[in-house]
Motif scaffolding. Structure first.
Motif, short mmCIF file in Angstrom:
data_model
loop_
_atom_site.label_atom_id
_atom_site.label_comp_id
_atom_site.label_asym_id
_atom_site.label_seq_id
_atom_site.Cartn_x
_atom_site.Cartn_y
_atom_site.Cartn_z
N CYS A 1 4.68 3.23 -13.17
CA CYS A 1 5.32 1.91 -13.03
C CYS A 1 5.21 1.39 -11.60
O CYS A 1 4.90 0.21 -11.37
CB CYS A 1 6.79 2.02 -13.45
SG CYS A 1 7.73 0.50 -13.25
N ILE A 2 5.45 2.24 -10.61
CA ILE A 2 5.34 1.82 -9.20
C ILE A 2 3.92 1.41 -8.88
O ILE A 2 3.65 0.37 -8.23
CB ILE A 2 5.82 2.97 -8.28
CG1 ILE A 2 7.33 3.18 -8.43
CG2 ILE A 2 5.46 2.67 -6.82
CD1 ILE A 2 7.86 4.37 -7.68
N SER A 3 2.95 2.25 -9.33
CA SER A 3 1.55 1.96 -9.01
C SER A 3 1.11 0.64 -9.62
O SER A 3 0.53 -0.24 -8.92
CB SER A 3 0.67 3.09 -9.54
OG SER A 3 0.98 4.31 -8.91
N TYR A 4 1.37 0.47 -10.90
CA TYR A 4 0.86 -0.72 -11.57
C TYR A 4 1.68 -1.96 -11.21
O TYR A 4 1.15 -3.08 -11.24
CB TYR A 4 0.84 -0.51 -13.09
CG TYR A 4 -0.08 0.63 -13.49
CD1 TYR A 4 -1.31 0.80 -12.85
CD2 TYR A 4 0.29 1.55 -14.47
CE1 TYR A 4 -2.13 1.85 -13.20
CE2 TYR A 4 -0.54 2.59 -14.82
CZ TYR A 4 -1.76 2.74 -14.18
OH TYR A 4 -2.58 3.77 -14.51
N SER A 5 2.95 -1.78 -10.83
CA SER A 5 3.74 -2.93 -10.34
C SER A 5 3.16 -3.46 -9.03
O SER A 5 3.04 -4.67 -8.82
CB SER A 5 5.21 -2.52 -10.14
OG SER A 5 5.82 -2.19 -11.37
N ALA A 6 2.81 -2.54 -8.14
CA ALA A 6 2.23 -2.94 -6.85
C ALA A 6 0.88 -3.62 -7.04
O ALA A 6 0.59 -4.66 -6.44
CB ALA A 6 2.08 -1.72 -5.94
N MET A 7 0.03 -3.02 -7.93
CA MET A 7 -1.28 -3.62 -8.15
C MET A 7 -1.16 -4.96 -8.87
O MET A 7 -1.90 -5.90 -8.59
CB MET A 7 -2.16 -2.65 -8.95
CG MET A 7 -2.74 -1.52 -8.08
SD MET A 7 -4.01 -0.57 -8.91
CE MET A 7 -3.01 0.45 -9.97
N LEU A 8 -0.22 -5.05 -9.81
CA LEU A 8 -0.02 -6.32 -10.49
C LEU A 8 0.44 -7.40 -9.51
O LEU A 8 -0.03 -8.56 -9.57
CB LEU A 8 1.02 -6.15 -11.61
CG LEU A 8 1.42 -7.41 -12.37
CD1 LEU A 8 0.19 -8.07 -13.02
CD2 LEU A 8 2.48 -7.12 -13.41
N SER B 1 0.83 -1.21 0.00
CA SER B 1 0.00 0.00 0.00
C SER B 1 0.86 1.25 0.00
O SER B 1 0.60 2.22 -0.73
CB SER B 1 -0.94 0.00 1.21
OG SER B 1 -1.89 -1.01 1.09
N TYR B 2 1.88 1.25 0.84
CA TYR B 2 2.76 2.42 0.87
C TYR B 2 3.51 2.58 -0.46
O TYR B 2 3.73 3.70 -0.93
CB TYR B 2 3.75 2.32 2.04
CG TYR B 2 3.07 2.52 3.39
CD1 TYR B 2 2.29 3.66 3.63
CD2 TYR B 2 3.22 1.59 4.40
CE1 TYR B 2 1.67 3.85 4.86
CE2 TYR B 2 2.61 1.77 5.63
CZ TYR B 2 1.83 2.89 5.86
OH TYR B 2 1.21 3.07 7.07
N VAL B 3 3.91 1.46 -1.04
CA VAL B 3 4.56 1.54 -2.36
C VAL B 3 3.58 2.10 -3.39
O VAL B 3 3.93 2.97 -4.20
CB VAL B 3 5.06 0.15 -2.79
CG1 VAL B 3 5.55 0.19 -4.24
CG2 VAL B 3 6.17 -0.34 -1.86
N LEU B 4 2.35 1.60 -3.36
CA LEU B 4 1.34 2.08 -4.31
C LEU B 4 1.03 3.55 -4.11
O LEU B 4 0.91 4.32 -5.07
CB LEU B 4 0.06 1.24 -4.14
CG LEU B 4 -1.10 1.57 -5.09
CD1 LEU B 4 -0.68 1.48 -6.54
CD2 LEU B 4 -2.27 0.63 -4.80
N LEU B 5 0.92 3.97 -2.84
CA LEU B 5 0.65 5.38 -2.56
C LEU B 5 1.82 6.26 -3.00
O LEU B 5 1.62 7.41 -3.45
CB LEU B 5 0.36 5.58 -1.08
CG LEU B 5 -0.99 5.03 -0.60
CD1 LEU B 5 -1.08 5.07 0.91
CD2 LEU B 5 -2.14 5.85 -1.21
N THR B 6 3.05 5.72 -2.89
CA THR B 6 4.22 6.48 -3.37
C THR B 6 4.11 6.69 -4.89
O THR B 6 4.38 7.79 -5.42
CB THR B 6 5.52 5.73 -3.06
OG1 THR B 6 5.62 5.57 -1.64
CG2 THR B 6 6.74 6.48 -3.58
N GLY B 7 3.73 5.64 -5.60
CA GLY B 7 3.55 5.78 -7.05
C GLY B 7 2.48 6.79 -7.39
O GLY B 7 2.63 7.60 -8.33
#
Length: 909
Positions: free
Chosen positions: A680-687, A642-648
């Motif tokens: 890239c960060i957002s979609y990597s985390a969601m993927l 979640s934190y990674v996704l929020l960073t993206g």
């Protein structure tokens, strides 16, 4: 017999025997009068007819005799050689020769002890008649054999030796001078003209014994060319009377204008010798076919000039044509009589001259009593005073008064010295000075004519004539060049009707090898001071080039230098350099303004507003998650990812500011790095999340053993591995092509150069920008695929459905972005539209992720804390059972549908 059908030499051979008969003065033979009658009739019936009513010639005795040719009478009607008397051109000029002879004979320093005589003939303004008359001058030079001639008493005849003419003064008209010159050169008799100006007489090979004290028309034509150019004209018409004077003058004008350049002839027309009715109306109509050629160069006689002006007035073209007249117009009043308004502004030229006071005193003192040597003076007297002299046997006309003989010239009649009087006097003096110098050289210390000058050798006299240099009657130098021409000296006149202080001809300049023209003193129709235009094409405006009309160097079309061209020279348009645009008048280039997307632009305000809202919302979610980090909802959502996704998501919002900021090397580098990194960060985390869920439930269908790499640490590793692909690719790009700014002059280069702008931007093309996002798009599509596959997982077990809705919406946003981005590539607002489209699309995709994945959790955490409680922890075995049950239920549903389908045939049976 028509004289012009034979060469002068053949005529001489024909008449030699006839002329010999004129020289007999005493022979006691009855047949002599009959012989003379026959010879006269054979020589010229016209001459005999005229001789019966008109005196033949003037003869003045002297030691040395000069011949004279003057147009005492006008050309007669058909069949008659001579017409009415010509007072100015005839009598004035002829009397000027007599006056000059008298002055020379009374001058003790010029030809002392030598008396000049004269033999003056009337040319009747006709070249053929003048040729017949000029044969008189060559009588003494014809060799005769009289050995077999005897009178009736057997004695030899007594033959009087004819006077020998050493030189001829004249003629007046160029055509007459040409005809006579052909005869005189055969007998080497020098000829000095006072009025013939035809350029062809300058040909020293054909007319080697011809000289003149007036400048040739070639000088006059040069002066007229200079006048036309000084007035700024470059497109004129020419008009010439048919004949040697008019045609030669126009030919010289055209030739000089071609040689000097910058002057074009619109039309060149001739006036016939015997113009038909309506001929002059046709001439004016033709001149109007090139109406821009308002200047008309006219070499014509007085009558033709007057009729041209009448036709222009009749056509209501007063003030349209501006005439430049030759010396035949000069400062005469007769051509413009009753046509003053049409002639207003006419510029005329006249050989520089002065009125000779001594001749005025001489001529006004002439009377019938003291001028008996002039055999035509009585006829002049009758015409000048409009009276009739009584003669025995001739009845006086009732409508004419009787001449008393007490009339006086200038007192009882109008008198104005004719313009060529000065040149007649100068011509006689030139001959006298040549004879004087010859006498000094050949007869030193001898009184009277010595043997070496008896007879005078014509070729030697010619040499002395060409060498004279003295001050003439008007105080100007008299000399000749190698062709026998006098130097060109002209006064330039303009007829000014609106000059109320002194209307009439006004001297406005001079020409002596170069032009001196007082333009400020010129006046045109209606008193206008502005010189009228006579040009084929008006000057092109700044920024227009000349497209020349083929074959007419003074005519052109003006073409605007269009687009991004500027006027290099008057004939060429050239494109400005790529970083410049033409000035408003297109005479040079100027730098193209450089622009960038400004923060206050509407195209920037909306993306920045969305980005600020997104950053605030993301910060609020992050703060909430940190504040409630240990609560079940936060822990259940996978805190690490979640934190990674929020960073993206935060970086996606932040890229808006980098895209709008003024480009420099640092900004361009961060654009490359962060443009694709946030997505890239957002979609990597969601993927990673959707892949984990998919693998768990797929594994649960097969066994109760959990799949590998589903722990939080494993998920972070997988995410960072996916992210590293983007980061490594960007760093390779930065190393291979270092970031820098460029100014793009092609993007905003519309047809109107005033709207052209150079755009300061990073060195990122549309393709490189899409390539930077392409990896994120691949992750997005992959994530969407896994979201679709995980759609059947019970929502109590995972976030598959929210992630699925997020990815569906994101795909829609990006599908809308691509056509908008590339569809505006040709727009003048391309940079603004594409930047706004990109940043808004990214902000929307980030907002969708933030809103669907985290806002519901934040809502529960803040507004419904009672739901944020620990739920029974499920083992992987329970998850596997749920997955198996879910699979069976779906299979039963499918079987039921299949069974119903299979029974349809039975029902049909």
């Amino acid at each position: 017999m028509t004289m012009t059908r034979y060469s002068p030499k053949s005529l001489l051979h024909h008449y030699c025997g006839i002329i010999w008969a004129f020289q007999w003065t005493s022979c006691h033979s009855i047949a002599l009068p009959q012989l003379l009658w026959m010879l006269w009739m054979g020589l010229s019936p016209g001459l005999w007819a005229h001789q019966g009513t008109q005196p033949h010639s003037i003869k003045i005795e002297g030691d040395i005799t000069l011949g004279g040719l003057f147009p005492v009478h006008a050309r007669g009607p058909a069949g008659v050689p001579c017409g009415e008397i010509k007072k100015e051109k005839g009598i004035h000029r002829m009397e000027a020769m007599l006056y000059a002879v008298d002055q020379i004979n009374s001058d003790p320093d010029l030809l002392p002890n030598i008396t000049l005589g004269a033999r003056i003939l009337d040319t009747c303004s006709r070249d053929t008649y003048a040729l017949e008359q000029s044969l008189t001058f060559v009588q003494a030079l014809i060799q005769k054999d009289t050995s077999d001639i005897r009178c009736s008493n057997g004695e030899p005849p007594i033959i009087r030796k004819p006077e020998r003419v050493v030189g001829v003064i004249g003629a007046s008209a160029s055509s007459v001078s040409i005809m006579v010159a052909n005869v005189l050169r055969l007998f080497e008799i020098p000829q000095v003209s006072y009025a013939s100006t035809a350029p062809e007489l300058s040909d020293n090979n054909r007319y080697d014994f011809f000289s003149r004290v007036v400048p040739p028309d070639s000088y006059q034509a040069q002066a007229m060319v200079d006048i036309v150019k000084a007035m700024g004209w470059n497109y004129v018409s020419t008009l010439a009377s048919e004949g040697n004077y008019g045609e030669s003058g126009v030919d010289a004008f055209i030739q000089i204008s071609r040689e000097t350049g910058g002057l074009c002839i619109a039309q060149s027309m001739k006036i016939p010798r015997e113009p038909k009715f309506g001929e002059f109306d046709k001439i004016i109509k033709r001149l109007m076919e090139t109406s821009n050629a308002r200047g008309v160069i006219i070499f014509a006689n007085e009558d033709d000039i007057k009729r041209v002006l009448e036709a222009a007035k009749k056509a209501n073209l007063t003030g349209h044509f501006q005439f430049v007249g030759s010396d035949s117009w000069g400062a005469k009043s007769s051509p413009i009589l009753d046509q003053e308004e049409v002639a207003e502004g006419a510029v005329t030229i006249l050989p520089k001259r002065a009125s000779i006071d001594g001749f005025d005193q001489y001529f006004t003192s002439r009377s019938l009593e003291n001028n008996r040597r002039n055999i035509w003076f009585a006829e002049f007297w009758e015409d000048d005073f409009r009276c009739k002299l009584t003669r025995p046997g001739i009845k006086l006309d009732s409508d004419k008064k009787k001449c008393t003989g007490e009339e006086r010239i200038s007192r009882d009649s109008h008198y104005e010295q004719e313009g060529k009087v000065q040149f007649v006097i100068d011509a006689v003096y030139a001959m006298a000075h040549a004879l004087h110098n010859m006498h000094v050289d050949l007869c030193p210390g001898h009184t009277g004519v010595c043997d070496k000058m008896d007879p005078v050798e014509g070729r030697l006299l010619l040499k002395y004539i060409r060498s004279v240099n003295f001050n003439g009657s008007a105080g100007t130098g008299v000399l000749f060049n190698e062709n026998g021409d006098a130097p060109g000296r002209y006064d330039i006149f303009q007829y000014q009707l609106s000059n109320t202080t002194n209307p009439g001809y006004k001297v406005i300049g001079q020409w002596t090898n170069n032009l001196r023209l007082n333009v400020e003193e010129m006046q045109w129709s209606g008193g206008d001071q502005q010189i009228p235009d006579s040009v084929c094409s008006f000057p092109c405006k700044p920024g227009e080039r000349k497209k020349m009309v083929k074959g007419v160097p003074c005519c052109w079309h003006c073409e605007l230098c269009d687009g991004y061209q500027y006027q290099l020279d008057e004939f060429t348009c050239e494109s400005c350099p790529f970083n410049m645009r033409p000035t408003q008048n297109r005479t040079s280039c100027r730098p193209t303004p450089i622009i960038k997307l400004e923060w206050h632009s509407p195209w920037a305000i909306i993306p920045v507003f969305l980005a600020i809202l997104g950053i605030l919302a993301t910060s609020f979610v992050v703060v909430t998650f940190i504040r409630f980090n240990d609560t079940p909802i936060v822990r259940a959502s996978g805190r690490e990812l979640s934190y990674v996704l929020l960073t993206g998501i935060f970086l996606i919002y932040f890229i808006t500011f980098l895209m709008i900021a003024e480009p420099d090397t640092a900004v361009c580098a961060f654009r490359r790095l962060l443009l694709g990194l946030g997505t890239c960060i957002s979609y990597s985390a969601m993927l990673t999340k959707t892949n984990r869920i998919y693998r768990i439930f797929e594994q649960g269908k097969k066994s109760v053993t959990p799949p590998k790499f589903i722990s939080p640490s494993s998920q972070l590793v997988i995410t960072f591995v996916l992210i590293s692909v983007q980061v490594v690719g960007v760093f390779i790009w930065l190393a291979v092509v270092p970031p820098h700014t460029i100014i793009d002059y092609e993007e905003l280069r519309p047809p109107n150069p005033e709207l052209a702008r150079g755009i300061l931007k990073c060195d990122m093309s549309d393709l490189s920008l899409i390539s930077c996002l392409s990896y994120s798009i691949i992750l997005m599509v992959t994530c969407t695929v896994y979201a679709v596959k995980s759609r059947g997982v019970p929502e109590t077990f995972n976030e598959a459905k929210p992630i699925g809705f997020t990815m569906y919406t994101t795909c829609i946003v990006w599908l809308a972005f691509v056509p908008i981005f590339f569809g505006t590539a040709q727009s003048t607002e391309k940079m603004c539209i594409q930047t706004t489209t990109l940043t808004v699309s990214m902000s929307l995709s980030a907002s969708v992720s933030l809103g669907m994945l985290y806002m519901p959790k934040v809502y529960v955490i803040i507004f419904h804390p009672e739901q944020n409680v620990q739920k029974r922890k499920r083992s992987f075995k329970a998850v596997a059972q749920a997955a198996t049950m879910s699979t069976r239920l779906s299979q039963k549903s499918s079987d039921k549908q299949n069974g119903e389908t299979k029974m349809e045939p039975d029902r049909s049976q």
